[in-house]
Design a protein around this motif. Structure first.
Motif, short mmCIF file in Angstrom:
data_model
loop_
_atom_site.label_atom_id
_atom_site.label_comp_id
_atom_site.label_asym_id
_atom_site.label_seq_id
_atom_site.Cartn_x
_atom_site.Cartn_y
_atom_site.Cartn_z
N VAL A 138 26.15 44.21 49.86
CA VAL A 138 25.65 43.23 48.89
C VAL A 138 25.98 41.82 49.38
CG1 VAL A 138 25.80 42.40 46.52
CG2 VAL A 138 25.95 44.86 47.00
N LEU A 139 24.99 40.97 49.46
CA LEU A 139 25.24 39.59 49.87
C LEU A 139 26.12 38.88 48.85
CD1 LEU A 139 21.70 38.46 51.08
CD2 LEU A 139 23.66 39.06 52.50
N GLN A 140 27.01 38.04 49.34
CA GLN A 140 27.85 37.23 48.46
C GLN A 140 26.98 36.10 47.92
OE1 GLN A 140 31.40 35.87 50.35
NE2 GLN A 140 32.28 35.01 48.51
N GLU A 141 26.68 36.13 46.64
CA GLU A 141 25.70 35.21 46.08
C GLU A 141 26.30 34.01 45.39
OE1 GLU A 141 22.96 37.41 43.64
OE2 GLU A 141 21.78 37.96 45.41
N ALA B 212 41.46 38.51 43.95
CA ALA B 212 42.61 37.87 44.62
C ALA B 212 43.35 36.93 43.68
CB ALA B 212 42.16 37.13 45.88
N GLY B 213 43.51 37.35 42.43
CA GLY B 213 44.23 36.52 41.47
C GLY B 213 43.52 35.25 41.08
N GLY B 214 42.20 35.23 41.22
CA GLY B 214 41.42 34.05 40.86
C GLY B 214 40.98 33.21 42.03
N LEU B 215 41.23 33.68 43.26
CA LEU B 215 40.87 32.91 44.45
C LEU B 215 39.43 33.15 44.90
CD1 LEU B 215 44.15 33.22 46.54
CD2 LEU B 215 43.26 31.16 45.45
N VAL B 216 38.85 34.30 44.53
CA VAL B 216 37.48 34.61 44.96
C VAL B 216 36.69 35.13 43.77
CG1 VAL B 216 38.22 35.16 47.30
CG2 VAL B 216 38.02 37.01 45.62
N SER B 217 35.37 35.06 43.89
CA SER B 217 34.52 35.67 42.87
C SER B 217 34.72 37.18 42.92
CB SER B 217 33.05 35.34 43.14
OG SER B 217 32.81 33.96 42.98
N PRO B 218 34.74 37.86 41.77
CA PRO B 218 35.03 39.30 41.74
C PRO B 218 34.09 40.09 42.65
CG PRO B 218 35.07 38.40 39.53
CD PRO B 218 34.54 37.32 40.41
N VAL B 219 34.69 41.02 43.42
CA VAL B 219 33.92 41.87 44.32
C VAL B 219 34.23 43.33 44.05
CG1 VAL B 219 33.71 40.14 46.14
CG2 VAL B 219 35.66 41.68 46.15
N ASN B 220 33.29 44.18 44.36
CA ASN B 220 33.40 45.62 44.19
C ASN B 220 33.53 46.24 45.57
OD1 ASN B 220 33.01 48.36 43.78
ND2 ASN B 220 31.32 48.11 42.34
N MET B 221 34.68 46.80 45.90
CA MET B 221 34.90 47.34 47.23
C MET B 221 34.07 48.58 47.53
SD MET B 221 36.82 45.37 48.93
CE MET B 221 37.36 43.78 48.33
#
Length: 395
Positions: A366-369, A351-360
């Motif tokens: 996968v738990l958000q760690e 999100a342009g640096g708003l969230v930690s990188p995620v793999n859709m």
């Protein structure tokens, strides 16, 4: 209120748009629902009223800010992106009606959703291959290949690491409501906290009409706790914390799972002073280019918002950004199936640096760690960042 009166069609200032999309495809030859030569129409399903209305109503401003920004930058493949919205009143029966209308007669290409009442609509949306991005509020959300969220379940181990870093050792869980209704959450947090070496000394339930704050405070003191994890509403925690502070003088850290809401500080701030909250996007107080871009978009395109720093304004901004990513990647003639496929193949989304990188491809499993933590300051009138990034591995 009729379905029609509950809707708004939002358009950014008209921008020049040729009859051709990128790659030489004639835009006016596209036949997908919601796509014309000049526009792409999204739908927003929102609990603007009902039990969740006070929390979720801020979401519209986040959608408008992100779409306004996209349209000011030229739209998607030369098309302006517009939306219509419906209030499902936090009712599943109402959600079925408004979802069917947006997808059917209004022919939106897909949906952004900020509601927990989507469960009875999910099967129909999947059968029609409608891309849905939003709050993962349905129990079976992750089982549907057309439904996406940047944040699913967060790892409670990260909460444990934060408590350890704050010198906590003995944790009491505080839960809202009757104990039998919260057993699952208590068991999950007990196992996770103990896995990192913390001692969970017990779980205490607070039912507002049956228990007094003083009773809860004495139970926690008797357990010998030096830390609290609040599996509660912010309102319940604010009611009992003053008594706990008086009765448990050695309390070193309190973590609440919900309540990072600037609008609540005026009412609850002093009672919640010192409480820490996990935040699953970059905290507003941390600043930086991504937060500056968000604030600028809110100021320019959602000036009606009372304040930009609202959790669900940000969440909806990110949901909309994610949908736009799928729309962009789906090509010059986007289809519902094409957006779904593009989103499912998206990796490293931040999100342009708003969230930690995620793999859709796998983030629903996968738990958000890794996430941030903020704390209510001593006077109770502001949040302050404590950790901009904390992970389950202790980093």
């Amino acid at each position: 209120m009729s379905l029609g009166s509950a809707s708004v069609l939002v358009l950014a200032a008209a921008a020049g748009c040729s009859g051709s999309g990128s790659g030489g495809v004639e835009a006016n030859a596209c036949t997908s629902p919601g796509v014309t030569s000049t526009q792409v129409r999204l739908g927003l399903v929102l609990s603007d009223s009902g039990p969740s209305g006070d929390v979720f109503s801020a979401a519209r401003s986040g959608v408008e800010a992100r779409l306004g920004l996209a349209n000011a930058e030229g739209g998607v493949h030369g098309r302006q992106v517009v939306y219509e919205w419906r209030d499902d009143e936090d009712l599943q029966s109402r959600n079925v009606l408004v979802t069917r209308e947006l997808v059917g007669s209004r022919q939106v290409i897909g949906l952004v959703t900020v509601t927990t009442a989507l469960e009875e609509s999910t099967d129909a949306l999947t059968e029609q291959d409608v891309p849905v991005v939003g709050l993962a509020g349905s129990p079976d959300w992750a089982e549907h290949p057309n439904m996406f969220s940047y944040a699913y379940d967060a790892s409670p181990v990260t909460i444990g690491r934060y408590i350890q870093a704050s010198s906590g050792r003995k944790v009491a869980l505080v839960l809202s409501g009757i104990a039998g209704n919260t057993t699952g959450a208590a068991d999950r947090y007990t196992q996770a906290l103990q896995s990192v070496g913390l001692k969970v000394v017990g779980a205490v339930s607070y039912a507002r009409l049956a228990d007094s704050p003083a009773q809860i405070a004495h139970k926690i003191a008797a357990l010998g706790a030096d830390s609290i994890v609040g599996l509660t509403t912010a309102e319940d925690l604010a009611e009992i914390l003053p008594a706990i502070r008086t009765t448990v003088p050695r309390l070193v850290v309190t973590v609440a799972l919900s309540g990072y809401d600037h609008a609540r500080l005026a009412r609850l701030g002093p009672a919640l002073a010192g409480v820490s909250f996990p935040v699953y996007f970059r905290p507003f107080e941390a600043g930086g280019p991504a937060i500056d871009r968000y604030r600028d978009a809110m100021s320019r395109f959602a000036p009606q918002a009372v304040r930009a720093e609202q959790e669900y304004s940000m969440n909806a901004y990110i949901y909309t950004d994610l949908f736009l990513q799928g729309l962009e990647r789906a090509g010059a003639c986007p289809t519902r199936a094409g957006v779904v496929s593009a989103l499912r193949d998206l990796t490293g989304y931040d999100a342009g640096g708003l969230v930690s990188p995620v793999n859709m491809r796998n983030n629903s499993d996968v738990l958000q760690e890794c996430y941030a933590f903020v704390q209510v300051n001593p006077t109770g009138d502001a949040f302050q960042p404590v950790r901009e990034r904390m992970c389950a591995n202790g980093e």
